[in-house]
Design a protein around this motif. Structure first.
Motif, mmCIF file in Angstrom:
data_model
loop_
_atom_site.group_PDB
_atom_site.id
_atom_site.type_symbol
_atom_site.label_atom_id
_atom_site.label_comp_id
_atom_site.label_asym_id
_atom_site.label_seq_id
_atom_site.Cartn_x
_atom_site.Cartn_y
_atom_site.Cartn_z
ATOM 1 N N LEU A 8 -5.009 -6.706 -10.319
ATOM 2 C CA LEU A 8 -6.139 -7.213 -9.544
ATOM 3 C C LEU A 8 -5.852 -8.624 -9.034
ATOM 4 O O LEU A 8 -6.226 -8.973 -7.905
ATOM 5 C CB LEU A 8 -7.399 -7.215 -10.418
ATOM 6 N N VAL A 9 -5.170 -9.427 -9.851
ATOM 7 C CA VAL A 9 -4.820 -10.791 -9.454
ATOM 8 C C VAL A 9 -3.897 -10.774 -8.235
ATOM 9 O O VAL A 9 -4.056 -11.574 -7.299
ATOM 10 C CB VAL A 9 -4.136 -11.538 -10.622
ATOM 11 N N GLN A 10 -2.936 -9.846 -8.208
ATOM 12 C CA GLN A 10 -2.000 -9.770 -7.092
ATOM 13 C C GLN A 10 -2.678 -9.287 -5.812
ATOM 14 O O GLN A 10 -2.375 -9.780 -4.722
ATOM 15 C CB GLN A 10 -0.826 -8.866 -7.460
ATOM 16 N N TRP A 11 -3.602 -8.330 -5.936
ATOM 17 C CA TRP A 11 -4.355 -7.909 -4.742
ATOM 18 C C TRP A 11 -5.220 -9.055 -4.225
ATOM 19 O O TRP A 11 -5.348 -9.250 -3.011
ATOM 20 C CB TRP A 11 -5.227 -6.693 -5.076
ATOM 21 N N LEU A 12 -5.788 -9.811 -5.136
ATOM 22 C CA LEU A 12 -6.585 -10.978 -4.741
ATOM 23 C C LEU A 12 -5.703 -11.996 -4.023
ATOM 24 O O LEU A 12 -6.113 -12.595 -3.019
ATOM 25 C CB LEU A 12 -7.225 -11.609 -5.976
ATOM 26 N N ALA A 13 -4.468 -12.166 -4.516
ATOM 27 C CA ALA A 13 -3.536 -13.102 -3.887
ATOM 28 C C ALA A 13 -3.195 -12.660 -2.467
ATOM 29 O O ALA A 13 -3.105 -13.490 -1.553
ATOM 30 C CB ALA A 13 -2.261 -13.213 -4.725
ATOM 31 N N LEU A 14 -3.020 -11.352 -2.254
ATOM 32 C CA LEU A 14 -2.740 -10.845 -0.913
ATOM 33 C C LEU A 14 -3.883 -11.156 0.047
ATOM 34 O O LEU A 14 -3.668 -11.519 1.207
ATOM 35 C CB LEU A 14 -2.481 -9.334 -0.958
ATOM 36 N N ILE A 15 -5.099 -10.995 -0.436
ATOM 37 C CA ILE A 15 -6.268 -11.301 0.391
ATOM 38 C C ILE A 15 -6.312 -12.795 0.726
ATOM 39 O O ILE A 15 -6.603 -13.183 1.865
ATOM 40 C CB ILE A 15 -7.560 -10.876 -0.331
ATOM 41 N N ILE A 16 -6.002 -13.635 -0.255
ATOM 42 C CA ILE A 16 -5.965 -15.090 -0.032
ATOM 43 C C ILE A 16 -4.920 -15.435 1.026
ATOM 44 O O ILE A 16 -5.175 -16.222 1.950
ATOM 45 C CB ILE A 16 -5.648 -15.831 -1.343
ATOM 46 N N GLU A 17 -3.732 -14.831 0.912
ATOM 47 C CA GLU A 17 -2.651 -15.116 1.857
ATOM 48 C C GLU A 17 -3.013 -14.650 3.265
ATOM 49 O O GLU A 17 -2.761 -15.359 4.255
ATOM 50 C CB GLU A 17 -1.368 -14.429 1.388
ATOM 51 N N PHE A 41 0.826 -1.207 0.000
ATOM 52 C CA PHE A 41 0.000 0.000 0.000
ATOM 53 C C PHE A 41 0.862 1.260 0.000
ATOM 54 O O PHE A 41 0.635 2.189 -0.780
ATOM 55 C CB PHE A 41 -0.928 -0.006 1.215
ATOM 56 N N ILE A 42 1.885 1.296 0.874
ATOM 57 C CA ILE A 42 2.748 2.476 0.955
ATOM 58 C C ILE A 42 3.594 2.617 -0.301
ATOM 59 O O ILE A 42 3.816 3.729 -0.801
ATOM 60 C CB ILE A 42 3.649 2.403 2.206
ATOM 61 N N ALA A 43 4.084 1.487 -0.847
ATOM 62 C CA ALA A 43 4.889 1.529 -2.068
ATOM 63 C C ALA A 43 4.081 2.082 -3.238
ATOM 64 O O ALA A 43 4.648 2.671 -4.171
ATOM 65 C CB ALA A 43 5.405 0.130 -2.404
ATOM 66 N N ARG A 44 2.776 1.883 -3.171
ATOM 67 C CA ARG A 44 1.905 2.402 -4.239
ATOM 68 C C ARG A 44 2.020 3.920 -4.329
ATOM 69 O O ARG A 44 1.959 4.497 -5.421
ATOM 70 C CB ARG A 44 0.451 1.991 -3.950
ATOM 71 N N PHE A 45 2.202 4.601 -3.184
ATOM 72 C CA PHE A 45 2.282 6.053 -3.171
ATOM 73 C C PHE A 45 3.722 6.562 -3.209
ATOM 74 O O PHE A 45 4.006 7.581 -3.828
ATOM 75 C CB PHE A 45 1.573 6.598 -1.925
ATOM 76 N N VAL A 46 4.634 5.854 -2.534
ATOM 77 C CA VAL A 46 6.021 6.307 -2.467
ATOM 78 C C VAL A 46 6.777 6.036 -3.762
ATOM 79 O O VAL A 46 7.467 6.909 -4.295
ATOM 80 C CB VAL A 46 6.753 5.630 -1.285
ATOM 81 N N TYR A 47 6.662 4.824 -4.283
ATOM 82 C CA TYR A 47 7.394 4.437 -5.488
ATOM 83 C C TYR A 47 6.507 4.293 -6.724
ATOM 84 O O TYR A 47 6.989 3.882 -7.776
ATOM 85 C CB TYR A 47 8.128 3.112 -5.243
ATOM 86 N N ARG A 48 5.220 4.637 -6.584
ATOM 87 C CA ARG A 48 4.275 4.527 -7.696
ATOM 88 C C ARG A 48 4.213 3.103 -8.252
ATOM 89 O O ARG A 48 4.053 2.905 -9.460
ATOM 90 C CB ARG A 48 4.672 5.496 -8.820
ATOM 91 N N GLU A 49 4.368 2.121 -7.364
ATOM 92 C CA GLU A 49 4.309 0.728 -7.791
ATOM 93 C C GLU A 49 2.856 0.267 -7.858
ATOM 94 O O GLU A 49 2.117 0.405 -6.895
ATOM 95 C CB GLU A 49 5.096 -0.173 -6.834
ATOM 96 N N LYS A 50 2.486 -0.271 -8.988
ATOM 97 C CA LYS A 50 1.114 -0.745 -9.176
ATOM 98 C C LYS A 50 1.071 -2.269 -9.097
ATOM 99 O O LYS A 50 2.004 -2.947 -9.488
ATOM 100 C CB LYS A 50 0.577 -0.280 -10.522
ATOM 101 N N MET A 51 -0.035 -2.783 -8.577
ATOM 102 C CA MET A 51 -0.259 -4.222 -8.556
ATOM 103 C C MET A 51 -1.545 -4.531 -9.303
ATOM 104 O O MET A 51 -2.490 -3.745 -9.283
ATOM 105 C CB MET A 51 -0.358 -4.747 -7.119
#
Length: 296
Positions: free
Chosen positions: A121-130, A109-119
């Motif tokens: 939908l599949v990767q966000w879903l994977a985080l929720i699964i984990e 979440f923080i990297a999304r704003f600090v480094y403009r790193e995007k993930m």
């Protein structure tokens, strides 16, 4: 992909040694306080890295970057350890595990704003699964408790997330060895406030505790953190590396069974399976989906 350029290998080396550290830490806390154990562990790590420093003629960081190394040492080793230990005093182990399991989510979440790193939908879903796997692993047979300890644990998780982001920044300019070594050096200096009590306790500890300290310092700290920094240096995104932290509770349970006769419960098997599935989806889900679509 060549092994030397594969961040997955370096990330898993770290997670294996960190998972081992949880078991050895529980065994070591029979003779040491949490704070003195923290200092002794990183003191051993610092001594190991000083030897490596001399043998490799490792260069000092530039003066303008020293604040980043000091901050990394303060967040990743000093503040994290204190906040985590204070939190664990007032909440259940299950609660502690699930709060610290938010680190990959916070980092992404923080990297999304600090480094403009995007993930994706599949990767966000994977985080929720984990995260769901960690919840099953820790809460299936446990009780979630709420008190001031939660505040300390969330601060610990935030500190570790910020440490991950700093490692990402520093490895853009310095080697993984430099980045982890000098962060550990500054963290150990800060932890030296616990030196007096550490000296008293280690003189009365049995030989096996010295062995635990060597493993914790050399393998679970020096080697593990260098490997962690190496993974950040080779990965395209911060979340690709921090995501592996979800595997830690599962591996810790396995090591507990092998080393401390802690019998894995059904929650360990179910939760661990969910976690591993989530890690697979995060790293290979998109490629697999592309293959499936192309075959249609």
């Amino acid at each position: 992909m060549k092994l030397k350029n594969n961040f997955h290998i370096y990330a898993m080396i770290t997670i294996i040694f960190w998972s081992l550290a949880y078991v050895l830490t529980r065994l070591s806390l029979q003779y040491f306080t949490p704070f003195s154990l923290g200092f002794l562990r990183y003191f051993v790590a610092s001594c190991t890295l000083i030897i490596v420093w001399v043998l490799t003629r490792m260069k000092l960081p530039q003066r303008k970057d020293l604040p980043y190394f000091i901050l990394a040492g303060a967040l990743g080793f000093f503040f994290y350890m204190i906040a985590f230990n204070l939190g664990q005093k007032t909440v259940t182990a299950s609660t502690g595990s699930i709060v610290i399991a938010t680190v990959p989510l916070l980092t992404a979440f923080i990297a999304r704003f600090v480094y403009r790193e995007k993930m994706s939908l599949v990767q966000w879903l994977a985080l929720i699964i984990e995260f769901a796997g960690v919840a099953v692993l820790t809460l299936m047979n446990g009780i979630l408790s709420f008190n001031i300890g939660l505040v300390w644990l969330f601060l610990a998780a935030l500190a570790l997330s910020l440490y991950n982001l700093l490692q990402r920044r520093l490895t853009k300019k310095y080697t993984a060895l430099q980045t982890s070594a000098f962060s550990i050096f500054f963290g150990t200096i800060l932890l030296a406030v616990f030196l007096p009590v550490s000296v008293r306790q280690i003189t009365n500890a049995p030989p096996i505790q010295w062995v635990y300290l060597v493993i914790l310092g050399v393998f679970s700290s020096a080697i593990a953190y260098v490997s962690w920094s190496k993974a950040f240096a080779k990965a395209e995104k911060t979340s690709q590396v921090s995501n592996y932290m979800f595997v830690t509770p599962f591996l810790t349970s396995l090591f507990g069974f092998l080393m401390a006769d802690e019998i894995p419960e059904l929650s360990t098997l179910v939760g661990g399976g969910i976690i591993l599935f989530g890690v697979f989806v995060f790293n290979f889900g998109e490629k697999l989906w592309e293959v499936i679509k192309n075959r249609k």
